[in-house]
Write a protein that holds these residues in place. Structure first.
Motif, PDB file in Angstrom:
ATOM      1  N   GLY A 157     -10.999   5.938   0.569  1.00  0.00           N
ATOM      2  CA  GLY A 157     -10.001   7.184   0.433  1.00  0.00           C
ATOM      3  C   GLY A 157     -10.942   8.349   0.481  1.00  0.00           C
ATOM      4  O   GLY A 157     -12.218   8.207   0.676  1.00  0.00           O
ATOM      5  N   ARG A 158     -10.176   9.382   0.420  1.00  0.00           N
ATOM      6  CA  ARG A 158     -10.825  10.673   0.479  1.00  0.00           C
ATOM      7  C   ARG A 158     -11.616  10.959  -0.639  1.00  0.00           C
ATOM      8  O   ARG A 158     -11.398  10.597  -1.836  1.00  0.00           O
ATOM      9  CB  ARG A 158      -9.771  11.841   0.649  1.00  0.00           C
TER      10      ARG A 158
ATOM     11  N   ARG B 273     -10.688   2.376   9.039  1.00  0.00           N
ATOM     12  CA  ARG B 273     -10.418   3.574   8.236  1.00  0.00           C
ATOM     13  C   ARG B 273     -11.604   4.698   8.677  1.00  0.00           C
ATOM     14  O   ARG B 273     -12.450   4.383   9.267  1.00  0.00           O
ATOM     15  CB  ARG B 273     -10.790   3.266   6.565  1.00  0.00           C
TER      16      ARG B 273
ATOM     17  N   THR C 209       0.996  -1.091   0.089  1.00  0.00           N
ATOM     18  CA  THR C 209       0.100  -0.109  -0.002  1.00  0.00           C
ATOM     19  C   THR C 209       0.972   1.023  -0.079  1.00  0.00           C
ATOM     20  O   THR C 209       0.227   2.266  -0.371  1.00  0.00           O
ATOM     21  CB  THR C 209      -0.882   0.031   1.366  1.00  0.00           C
TER      22      THR C 209
ATOM     23  N   GLY D  34      -7.879   3.921  -2.756  1.00  0.00           N
ATOM     24  CA  GLY D  34      -8.060   4.016  -1.221  1.00  0.00           C
ATOM     25  C   GLY D  34      -7.162   2.897  -0.451  1.00  0.00           C
ATOM     26  O   GLY D  34      -6.629   2.167  -1.244  1.00  0.00           O
ATOM     27  N   LYS D  35      -7.222   2.929   0.547  1.00  0.00           N
ATOM     28  CA  LYS D  35      -6.496   2.053   1.486  1.00  0.00           C
ATOM     29  C   LYS D  35      -7.729   0.626   1.849  1.00  0.00           C
ATOM     30  O   LYS D  35      -8.761   0.959   1.891  1.00  0.00           O
ATOM     31  CB  LYS D  35      -6.253   2.546   2.858  1.00  0.00           C
TER      32      LYS D  35
ATOM     33  N   ASN E  71     -12.008  -0.702  -0.856  1.00  0.00           N
ATOM     34  CA  ASN E  71     -10.953   0.621  -0.349  1.00  0.00           C
ATOM     35  C   ASN E  71     -11.785   1.809  -0.255  1.00  0.00           C
ATOM     36  O   ASN E  71     -12.624   1.861  -0.811  1.00  0.00           O
ATOM     37  CB  ASN E  71      -9.832   0.654  -1.596  1.00  0.00           C
TER      38      ASN E  71
ATOM     39  N   ASP F 248       2.080   6.937   7.413  1.00  0.00           N
ATOM     40  CA  ASP F 248       0.809   5.848   7.272  1.00  0.00           C
ATOM     41  C   ASP F 248       1.235   4.628   8.382  1.00  0.00           C
ATOM     42  O   ASP F 248       0.284   4.143   8.950  1.00  0.00           O
ATOM     43  CB  ASP F 248       0.756   5.555   5.907  1.00  0.00           C
TER      44      ASP F 248
END
Length: 323
Positions: free
Chosen positions: A190-191, A232, A14, A205-206, A188, A26
């Motif tokens: 993410g923002r 998250r 990642t 995203g993560k 995933n 992170d």
């Protein structure tokens, strides 16, 4: 007061293509990126045993990271006498039951009046622990259990457990719509590309994994038990909206409030008055960071969610399971 910091980790897939300071921020989320950058520039960071001093250096998968540094008092917020519902406390950790409408950490629009400020008053020495010992957060209007580390070693071990997915966090929620079975959302996060305060399911995203099971069915809603594998931002809220079952009252992800067809007057009023996401961290399990004893805590569902559940039950009983 100065404390020694020793951190170890491994760069994973990642982090591929990230700058060193980004990857370490992170990997060690309880230390600010600016703090990590200072440590890199000061020669306190090694990759595979070699000292690195360039924050922009790109990382490679499987590199071994080690940080040997000192930590000055990091918390600058002021102590404030704010009541905390403390479920458990010893010399290493404390567990609190967070109410709604209380922010965990100071930020934009919330300079004080937070759990962090309350922790500094309750336990002044916690100022020497990064982020006053906060290792995971709950959203402002999410209620329930949080663990806090009172020492740097306790925090290090708790963060390691979180990263290894060894801490069990179980939630209770009420969602729109009727789910027919439990399942897993593996998507995933993410923002959001357009909305700064929102998160979203996105390929870049993560990784984020949420397990859910049905606790109770209503006519047009479902009470759920959910378990997080990852942590998250807004994870449960985003995942449930993603599968078209947003949480009742969610100001960000439920979209325009939808009237429940045929709902009783009582239920309509309760739903209209429920102005936060119906989400509560009901159970927390972990290995004590010093003694390794396996520990478990439960927090009763708050009264606003109890009232909502009872109204849903009465509506379902009066009108039948017509969904």
């Amino acid at each position: 007061m100065t404390q020694h910091v020793e951190l170890n980790g491994v760069i994973d897939t990642t982090h591929l293509g990230m700058r060193l300071d980004q990857a370490l921020a992170d990997l060690f989320p309880d230390y600010s990126r600016s703090r990590i950058k200072e440590w890199i520039l000061a020669g306190k960071v090694t990759l595979d045993g070699e000292t690195v001093t360039k924050p922009r250096e790109k990382v490679l998968v499987h590199q071994q990271v080690a940080i040997q540094a000192t930590l000055e008092e990091e918390v600058s917020s002021r102590p404030q006498e704010i009541d905390l519902d403390i479920v458990y406390e010893d010399e290493h950790i404390l567990v609190i039951n967070k109410p709604a409408d209380l922010v965990v950490h100071p930020g934009a629009g919330n300079a004080d009046g937070t759990i962090l400020n309350a922790l500094l008053f309750h336990c002044p020495e916690i100022a020497n622990v990064p982020r006053a010992g906060i290792v995971h957060r709950l959203d402002k209007d999410t209620t329930g259990l949080m663990v806090v580390a009172k020492t740097v070693p306790a925090q290090t071990h708790l963060v390691a457990q979180l990263q290894a997915r060894e801490i069990t966090r179980e939630y209770e929620a009420i969602a729109h719509g009727t789910l027919t079975a439990g399942g897993t959302v593996d998507a995933n996060i993410g923002r959001h590309p357009q909305k700064r305060t929102h998160m979203a399911v996105t390929e870049i995203g993560k990784p984020a994994v949420t397990h859910y099971r049905i606790a109770e069915k209503f006519r047009a809603h479902t009470r759920l038990r959910l378990r997080l594998e990852t942590g998250r931002t807004h994870q449960i809220r985003v995942h449930m909206a993603h599968i078209k079952h947003p949480l009742v009252g969610d100001p960000l992800y439920q979209g325009r409030p939808r009237p429940t067809k045929g709902a009783s007057e009582e239920l309509q009023q309760v739903l209209k008055g429920f102005r936060r996401q119906a989400l509560h961290a009901v159970k927390l399990e972990l290995a004590h960071p010093v003694t390794s004893e396996w520990m478990q805590w439960h927090a009763p569902v708050p009264q606003d969610m109890v009232k909502l559940t009872e109204a849903l039950r009465r509506d379902t009983a009066e009108r039948g399971m017509d969904y």
